[in-house]
Design a protein around this motif. Sequence first.
Motif, mmCIF file in Angstrom:
data_model
loop_
_atom_site.group_PDB
_atom_site.id
_atom_site.type_symbol
_atom_site.label_atom_id
_atom_site.label_comp_id
_atom_site.label_asym_id
_atom_site.label_seq_id
_atom_site.Cartn_x
_atom_site.Cartn_y
_atom_site.Cartn_z
ATOM 1 N N TYR A 158 8.170 -13.500 2.072
ATOM 2 C CA TYR A 158 7.939 -14.414 3.190
ATOM 3 C C TYR A 158 6.818 -15.416 2.920
ATOM 4 O O TYR A 158 6.399 -16.136 3.835
ATOM 5 N N ALA A 159 6.348 -15.458 1.681
ATOM 6 C CA ALA A 159 5.219 -16.335 1.353
ATOM 7 C C ALA A 159 5.625 -17.591 0.599
ATOM 8 O O ALA A 159 4.784 -18.455 0.338
ATOM 9 N N MET A 160 6.904 -17.718 0.252
ATOM 10 C CA MET A 160 7.354 -18.878 -0.516
ATOM 11 C C MET A 160 7.578 -20.066 0.413
ATOM 12 O O MET A 160 8.423 -19.999 1.318
ATOM 13 N N PRO A 161 6.850 -21.169 0.240
ATOM 14 C CA PRO A 161 6.993 -22.307 1.153
ATOM 15 C C PRO A 161 8.282 -23.088 0.961
ATOM 16 O O PRO A 161 8.746 -23.774 1.870
ATOM 17 N N THR A 162 8.859 -23.027 -0.239
ATOM 18 C CA THR A 162 10.092 -23.757 -0.511
ATOM 19 C C THR A 162 11.133 -22.792 -1.045
ATOM 20 O O THR A 162 10.847 -21.634 -1.342
ATOM 21 N N GLY A 163 12.350 -23.294 -1.176
ATOM 22 C CA GLY A 163 13.432 -22.458 -1.659
ATOM 23 C C GLY A 163 14.525 -22.341 -0.613
ATOM 24 O O GLY A 163 14.393 -22.814 0.511
ATOM 25 N N ILE A 164 15.605 -21.672 -0.972
ATOM 26 C CA ILE A 164 16.759 -21.606 -0.075
ATOM 27 C C ILE A 164 16.605 -20.534 0.998
ATOM 28 O O ILE A 164 17.316 -20.560 2.007
ATOM 29 N N ASN A 165 15.703 -19.583 0.799
ATOM 30 C CA ASN A 165 15.552 -18.499 1.777
ATOM 31 C C ASN A 165 14.674 -18.930 2.934
ATOM 32 O O ASN A 165 13.530 -19.355 2.750
ATOM 33 N N ARG A 166 15.240 -18.815 4.131
ATOM 34 C CA ARG A 166 14.518 -19.133 5.362
ATOM 35 C C ARG A 166 14.604 -17.915 6.276
ATOM 36 O O ARG A 166 15.580 -17.159 6.242
ATOM 37 N N TYR A 167 13.578 -17.730 7.098
ATOM 38 C CA TYR A 167 13.522 -16.514 7.898
ATOM 39 C C TYR A 167 13.144 -16.812 9.343
ATOM 40 O O TYR A 167 12.336 -17.709 9.621
ATOM 41 N N THR A 168 13.736 -16.035 10.238
ATOM 42 C CA THR A 168 13.286 -15.987 11.627
ATOM 43 C C THR A 168 12.651 -14.621 11.808
ATOM 44 O O THR A 168 13.316 -13.590 11.619
ATOM 45 N N VAL A 169 11.374 -14.591 12.128
ATOM 46 C CA VAL A 169 10.636 -13.334 12.234
ATOM 47 C C VAL A 169 10.258 -13.088 13.695
ATOM 48 O O VAL A 169 9.667 -13.952 14.352
ATOM 49 N N PHE A 170 10.626 -11.905 14.182
ATOM 50 C CA PHE A 170 10.222 -11.465 15.513
ATOM 51 C C PHE A 170 9.015 -10.557 15.323
ATOM 52 O O PHE A 170 9.154 -9.379 14.983
ATOM 53 N N ALA A 171 7.838 -11.121 15.494
ATOM 54 C CA ALA A 171 6.599 -10.422 15.150
ATOM 55 C C ALA A 171 6.011 -9.725 16.368
ATOM 56 O O ALA A 171 5.617 -10.389 17.339
ATOM 57 N N PRO A 172 5.932 -8.405 16.334
ATOM 58 C CA PRO A 172 5.293 -7.695 17.449
ATOM 59 C C PRO A 172 3.798 -8.018 17.508
ATOM 60 O O PRO A 172 3.140 -8.130 16.474
#
Length: 300
Positions: free
Chosen positions: A183-197
């Motif tokens: 989850y630390a890569m600013p670029t690239g094809i992987n994108r995330y939606t994080v539901f952070a408690p």
Amino acid sequence: MERFSFIFLLSLVTVCTGLNLYEQLTALNATTLLSLVDKAGLSSVLKTGGSFTLLVPTNHAFSKLPDADLAAVTNNQQKLTDVIKYHMINGVHYQKEFLFGRHHFYNSTNGHVIRVYRSASGTHFNQATAVKSNITASNGVIYLINTVLDVPEGTVIDILGNKAYNISKFLALVHKAKLDVNYAMPTGINRYTVFAPSDAAIDAVPAATIQSLSQDITNLRMLIEYHVHSGTMHARTLAKHHFVRTTLPAHNISVTTSSSGDITLNNMAHVTLTDIEAENGVVHIIDHVLMPMILNPIIG
């Protein structure tokens, strides 16, 4: 030959006498953005700089912002400049460049990433949709968009570590699970939606449960992965779904949206803060830890 030369010269005159980006904004009656551009001292950039692809929130898009949020930006020169420059991409990019079903990534003029994709519902820039495309200017092209873009606050990991959001205990679990690199890569094809408690949500889980999960990296990873969706899903899109797939295989999260727009996950976790924009996705803060069924034998 003379006729060709005449046509060539005429085309040059047409380009040279066309409206520049600033003049096009005036013609489009984009008065709110124009006033902000003037206040930021960037009018000359739009008049003589470029070429740029300019993403222009409509006046209505700006009217949807809370007054306090808009004031916080307009009263801070650096923030105002960042917001405007985030809506500018170097070079001219026409809609035909954005292929259906594919995600494209461009750097804004202040170095952040903008995700562009086309679908049956239109051309999208992050969470915004273009309401008018390919408006040409002598020094660029304009897209009118229906939402003001949020300037990213860093990567997902950066946001989880931002003390202002009180979600650092979830970050600690991500570190223990050795998922922080994901989850630390600013670029690239992987994108995330994080539901952070929130930290309070983590504290509400029995300490013995957290300790038990933390002792087994596989179980801890399953917990984290159940709080993550692969892809970027802002609140407006989330509210239209009844469930969301997570990065934990065969485990979905149910979504309920009230008539007032409040979003609840798995009938227990309320989304208390939405759409914290990241370079590699988006973070939503929730007030309850989500427990996947696969962990039921462990947590009891």
